[in-house]
Design a protein around this motif. Structure first.
Motif, PDB file in Angstrom:
ATOM      1  N   GLN A   3      26.079  58.954  51.158  1.00 47.67           N
ATOM      2  CA  GLN A   3      27.402  58.829  52.228  1.00 47.67           C
ATOM      3  C   GLN A   3      28.539  58.503  51.576  1.00 47.67           C
ATOM      4  OE1 GLN A   3      27.145  59.762  55.037  1.00 47.67           O
ATOM      5  NE2 GLN A   3      25.014  59.770  55.562  1.00 47.67           N
ATOM      6  N   GLN A   4      29.665  59.347  51.483  1.00 40.78           N
ATOM      7  CA  GLN A   4      31.032  58.842  51.030  1.00 40.78           C
ATOM      8  C   GLN A   4      31.752  57.769  52.226  1.00 40.78           C
ATOM      9  OE1 GLN A   4      32.057  60.050  48.227  1.00 40.78           O
ATOM     10  NE2 GLN A   4      30.194  60.882  47.896  1.00 40.78           N
ATOM     11  N   ILE A   5      31.631  56.593  51.417  1.00 44.40           N
ATOM     12  CA  ILE A   5      32.062  55.465  52.566  1.00 44.40           C
ATOM     13  C   ILE A   5      33.781  55.460  52.443  1.00 44.40           C
ATOM     14  CG2 ILE A   5      31.902  53.120  52.873  1.00 44.40           C
ATOM     15  CD1 ILE A   5      29.141  54.647  53.274  1.00 44.40           C
ATOM     16  N   ASP A   6      34.189  55.434  53.608  1.00 47.22           N
ATOM     17  CA  ASP A   6      35.664  55.373  53.768  1.00 47.22           C
ATOM     18  C   ASP A   6      36.159  54.063  52.982  1.00 47.22           C
ATOM     19  OD1 ASP A   6      38.266  54.862  54.437  1.00 47.22           O
ATOM     20  OD2 ASP A   6      38.061  55.640  56.251  1.00 47.22           O
ATOM     21  N   PRO A   7      37.215  54.109  51.932  1.00 49.28           N
ATOM     22  CA  PRO A   7      37.504  52.940  51.045  1.00 49.28           C
ATOM     23  C   PRO A   7      38.081  51.769  52.140  1.00 49.28           C
ATOM     24  CG  PRO A   7      38.317  54.948  50.055  1.00 49.28           C
ATOM     25  CD  PRO A   7      37.827  55.324  51.429  1.00 49.28           C
ATOM     26  N   THR A   8      38.695  52.263  53.220  1.00 45.64           N
ATOM     27  CA  THR A   8      39.352  51.398  54.284  1.00 45.64           C
ATOM     28  C   THR A   8      38.306  50.695  54.701  1.00 45.64           C
ATOM     29  OG1 THR A   8      41.025  52.891  54.700  1.00 45.64           O
ATOM     30  CG2 THR A   8      40.856  50.925  56.163  1.00 45.64           C
ATOM     31  N   LEU A   9      37.120  51.089  55.011  1.00 44.87           N
ATOM     32  CA  LEU A   9      35.939  50.275  55.817  1.00 44.87           C
ATOM     33  C   LEU A   9      35.305  49.611  54.513  1.00 44.87           C
ATOM     34  CD1 LEU A   9      33.701  49.810  57.981  1.00 44.87           C
ATOM     35  CD2 LEU A   9      32.524  51.809  56.992  1.00 44.87           C
ATOM     36  N   THR A  10      35.239  50.185  53.495  1.00 48.21           N
ATOM     37  CA  THR A  10      34.593  48.958  52.166  1.00 48.21           C
ATOM     38  C   THR A  10      35.735  47.771  52.093  1.00 48.21           C
ATOM     39  OG1 THR A  10      33.722  50.748  51.263  1.00 48.21           O
ATOM     40  CG2 THR A  10      34.066  49.161  50.013  1.00 48.21           C
ATOM     41  N   ALA A  11      36.745  48.069  52.169  1.00 50.90           N
ATOM     42  CA  ALA A  11      37.868  46.884  51.986  1.00 50.90           C
ATOM     43  C   ALA A  11      37.546  45.830  53.072  1.00 50.90           C
ATOM     44  CB  ALA A  11      39.280  47.407  52.017  1.00 50.90           C
ATOM     45  N   MET A  12      37.332  46.408  54.237  1.00 50.70           N
ATOM     46  CA  MET A  12      37.251  45.542  55.433  1.00 50.70           C
ATOM     47  C   MET A  12      36.049  44.716  55.398  1.00 50.70           C
ATOM     48  SD  MET A  12      36.897  46.206  59.874  1.00 50.70           S
ATOM     49  CE  MET A  12      35.476  47.000  59.462  1.00 50.70           C
ATOM     50  N   LEU A  13      34.916  45.232  55.036  1.00 50.53           N
ATOM     51  CA  LEU A  13      33.580  44.576  54.956  1.00 50.53           C
ATOM     52  C   LEU A  13      33.564  43.770  53.734  1.00 50.53           C
ATOM     53  CD1 LEU A  13      31.146  47.545  55.832  1.00 50.53           C
ATOM     54  CD2 LEU A  13      31.805  45.935  57.167  1.00 50.53           C
ATOM     55  N   THR A  14      34.238  43.806  52.652  1.00 50.83           N
ATOM     56  CA  THR A  14      34.250  43.056  51.554  1.00 50.83           C
ATOM     57  C   THR A  14      35.271  41.892  51.734  1.00 50.83           C
ATOM     58  OG1 THR A  14      35.704  44.587  50.450  1.00 50.83           O
ATOM     59  CG2 THR A  14      33.393  44.746  49.698  1.00 50.83           C
ATOM     60  N   ASP A  15      35.933  41.669  52.851  1.00 51.09           N
ATOM     61  CA  ASP A  15      36.901  40.748  53.126  1.00 51.09           C
ATOM     62  C   ASP A  15      36.008  39.376  52.858  1.00 51.09           C
ATOM     63  OD1 ASP A  15      38.162  38.480  54.747  1.00 51.09           O
ATOM     64  OD2 ASP A  15      39.850  40.173  54.750  1.00 51.09           O
ATOM     65  N   PRO A  16      36.510  38.327  52.011  1.00 54.88           N
ATOM     66  CA  PRO A  16      36.001  37.403  51.738  1.00 54.88           C
ATOM     67  C   PRO A  16      35.644  36.479  53.096  1.00 54.88           C
ATOM     68  CG  PRO A  16      37.986  37.459  50.362  1.00 54.88           C
ATOM     69  CD  PRO A  16      37.881  38.681  51.285  1.00 54.88           C
ATOM     70  N   ALA A  17      36.398  36.845  54.084  1.00 51.99           N
ATOM     71  CA  ALA A  17      35.937  36.191  55.468  1.00 51.99           C
ATOM     72  C   ALA A  17      34.489  36.470  55.798  1.00 51.99           C
ATOM     73  CB  ALA A  17      37.090  36.326  56.367  1.00 51.99           C
ATOM     74  N   LEU A  18      34.216  37.480  55.518  1.00 47.20           N
ATOM     75  CA  LEU A  18      32.973  38.106  55.950  1.00 47.20           C
ATOM     76  C   LEU A  18      32.062  37.819  54.865  1.00 47.20           C
ATOM     77  CD1 LEU A  18      33.938  41.627  57.397  1.00 47.20           C
ATOM     78  CD2 LEU A  18      33.528  39.482  58.722  1.00 47.20           C
ATOM     79  N   THR A  19      32.120  38.079  53.513  1.00 48.79           N
ATOM     80  CA  THR A  19      31.085  37.791  52.479  1.00 48.79           C
ATOM     81  C   THR A  19      30.997  36.527  52.035  1.00 48.79           C
ATOM     82  OG1 THR A  19      32.687  38.359  50.670  1.00 48.79           O
ATOM     83  CG2 THR A  19      31.633  40.175  51.702  1.00 48.79           C
ATOM     84  N   GLY A  20      31.962  35.550  52.261  1.00 45.68           N
ATOM     85  CA  GLY A  20      31.965  34.213  51.938  1.00 45.68           C
ATOM     86  C   GLY A  20      32.164  33.966  50.412  1.00 45.68           C
ATOM     87  N   MET A  21      32.523  35.212  49.660  1.00 48.54           N
ATOM     88  CA  MET A  21      33.091  35.254  48.310  1.00 48.54           C
ATOM     89  C   MET A  21      34.172  36.129  48.035  1.00 48.54           C
ATOM     90  SD  MET A  21      29.962  37.267  46.419  1.00 48.54           S
ATOM     91  CE  MET A  21      28.602  36.151  46.758  1.00 48.54           C
ATOM     92  N   SER A  22      35.038  36.058  46.891  1.00 49.05           N
ATOM     93  CA  SER A  22      35.977  37.000  46.562  1.00 49.05           C
ATOM     94  C   SER A  22      35.472  37.975  46.291  1.00 49.05           C
ATOM     95  CB  SER A  22      36.750  36.196  45.505  1.00 49.05           C
ATOM     96  OG  SER A  22      36.176  36.384  44.150  1.00 49.05           O
ATOM     97  N   ARG A  23      36.411  39.100  46.261  1.00 51.51           N
ATOM     98  CA  ARG A  23      35.893  40.496  45.886  1.00 51.51           C
ATOM     99  C   ARG A  23      35.733  40.887  44.481  1.00 51.51           C
ATOM    100  NH1 ARG A  23      40.145  41.658  49.647  1.00 51.51           N
ATOM    101  NH2 ARG A  23      39.205  43.106  51.485  1.00 51.51           N
ATOM    102  N   ALA A  24      36.289  39.933  43.652  1.00 53.17           N
ATOM    103  CA  ALA A  24      35.699  39.949  42.144  1.00 53.17           C
ATOM    104  C   ALA A  24      34.709  39.169  41.983  1.00 53.17           C
ATOM    105  CB  ALA A  24      36.937  39.111  41.377  1.00 53.17           C
ATOM    106  N   ALA A  25      34.205  38.236  42.685  1.00 52.02           N
ATOM    107  CA  ALA A  25      32.905  37.739  42.371  1.00 52.02           C
ATOM    108  C   ALA A  25      31.856  38.686  43.029  1.00 52.02           C
ATOM    109  CB  ALA A  25      32.786  36.277  43.242  1.00 52.02           C
ATOM    110  N   PHE A  26      32.062  39.480  44.168  1.00 49.11           N
ATOM    111  CA  PHE A  26      31.151  40.281  44.526  1.00 49.11           C
ATOM    112  C   PHE A  26      30.859  41.334  43.635  1.00 49.11           C
ATOM    113  CE2 PHE A  26      30.029  43.943  47.148  1.00 49.11           C
ATOM    114  CZ  PHE A  26      28.683  43.571  47.544  1.00 49.11           C
ATOM    115  N   ASP A  27      32.146  42.072  43.170  1.00 47.17           N
ATOM    116  CA  ASP A  27      31.938  43.115  41.957  1.00 47.17           C
ATOM    117  C   ASP A  27      31.092  42.555  40.963  1.00 47.17           C
ATOM    118  OD1 ASP A  27      33.596  44.558  43.701  1.00 47.17           O
ATOM    119  OD2 ASP A  27      35.214  44.200  42.445  1.00 47.17           O
TER     120      ASP A  27
END
Length: 228
Positions: free
Chosen positions: A88-112
């Motif tokens: 599936q080609q995921i919309d980058p806007t959707l990915t950006a929203m789902l990786t928001d630190p408020a949802l994941t509990g970690m920074s995007r750099a830490a998740f990467d």
């Protein structure tokens, strides 16, 4: 093998490493068994344990008779070049929203970083699961793991452990089957445990709608709704 070694050194004092090695190496049977032995002078840490996720990732195939004692530990078979299954080609806007630190509990750099260090383990888990089911190495990507890339598979497992969103809403947003997605959560949770990722569940019930998901992101711009 060990029963023959024990019988061979029965009654002989094992007073040195050299005696142990020579006694093991001298063990033979009438059917042609021969054993090689040498002293390992390496130093190893005491008390080292194998995490459950790493242990379950081993490609072990139990035998029909006492599979807990008799089993085959197979090497990971080399992958032959084959057409890559479509993902599936995921919309980058959707990915950006789902990786928001408020949802994941970690920074995007830490998740990467977590994605980068965990991908080899995910491949091993998928290989082990395939061999346990089909009793042979896989030579292609397992259908259950081909619809999403590793980045989004791990992201969905993290969001579910955070209780940020329901499986149904995730499946709808990512355009994959809910059953397909649920089958991957178990390995995702094992990877989070393997890398000792501390996950604090969000208060309240998981978001069931896109509006509820937006409400969990304080900095979210509602204008993104139309893009999703």
């Amino acid at each position: 093998m060990f029963c023959h070694i024990t019988a061979n050194w029965r009654g002989r004092p094992l007073i040195s490493y050299q005696v142990v090695i020579e006694t093991i190496a001298a063990t033979t049977t009438r059917t042609g068994l021969s054993i090689g032995a040498e002293l390992d002078t390496g130093r190893y840490d005491l008390g080292t344990t194998v995490p459950p996720a790493e242990f379950h990732a081993l490609p072990i195939t139990p035998h029909a008779f006492h599979g807990d004692w008799n089993y085959t530990l197979a090497p990971v078979a080399p992958r032959h070049p084959e057409p890559t299954p479509s993902r599936q080609q995921i919309d980058p806007t959707l990915t950006a929203m789902l990786t928001d630190p408020a949802l994941t509990g970690m920074s995007r750099a830490a998740f990467d970083h977590l994605v980068a260090i965990s991908e080899p383990y995910w491949d091993a888990l998928a290989e082990a699961a395939f061999q346990r089911r089909f009793h042979r190495p896989r030579s292609y990507l397992h259908p259950q793991t081909s619809s999403l890339d590793h980045y989004h598979r791990l992201l969905t497992a993290l969001l579910r452990r955070r209780r940020a969103v329901t499986s149904t809403l995730l499946a709808q947003l990512l355009k994959v089957g809910r059953t397909n997605l649920s089958n991957q959560f178990q390995d995702g949770h094992r990877l989070l445990d393997l890398h000792r990722v501390a996950v604090t569940p969000l208060p309240g019930t998981p978001a069931r709608t896109l509006t509820q998901l937006h409400a969990r992101i304080p900095s979210h711009d509602d204008t993104c709704t139309d893009q999703l």
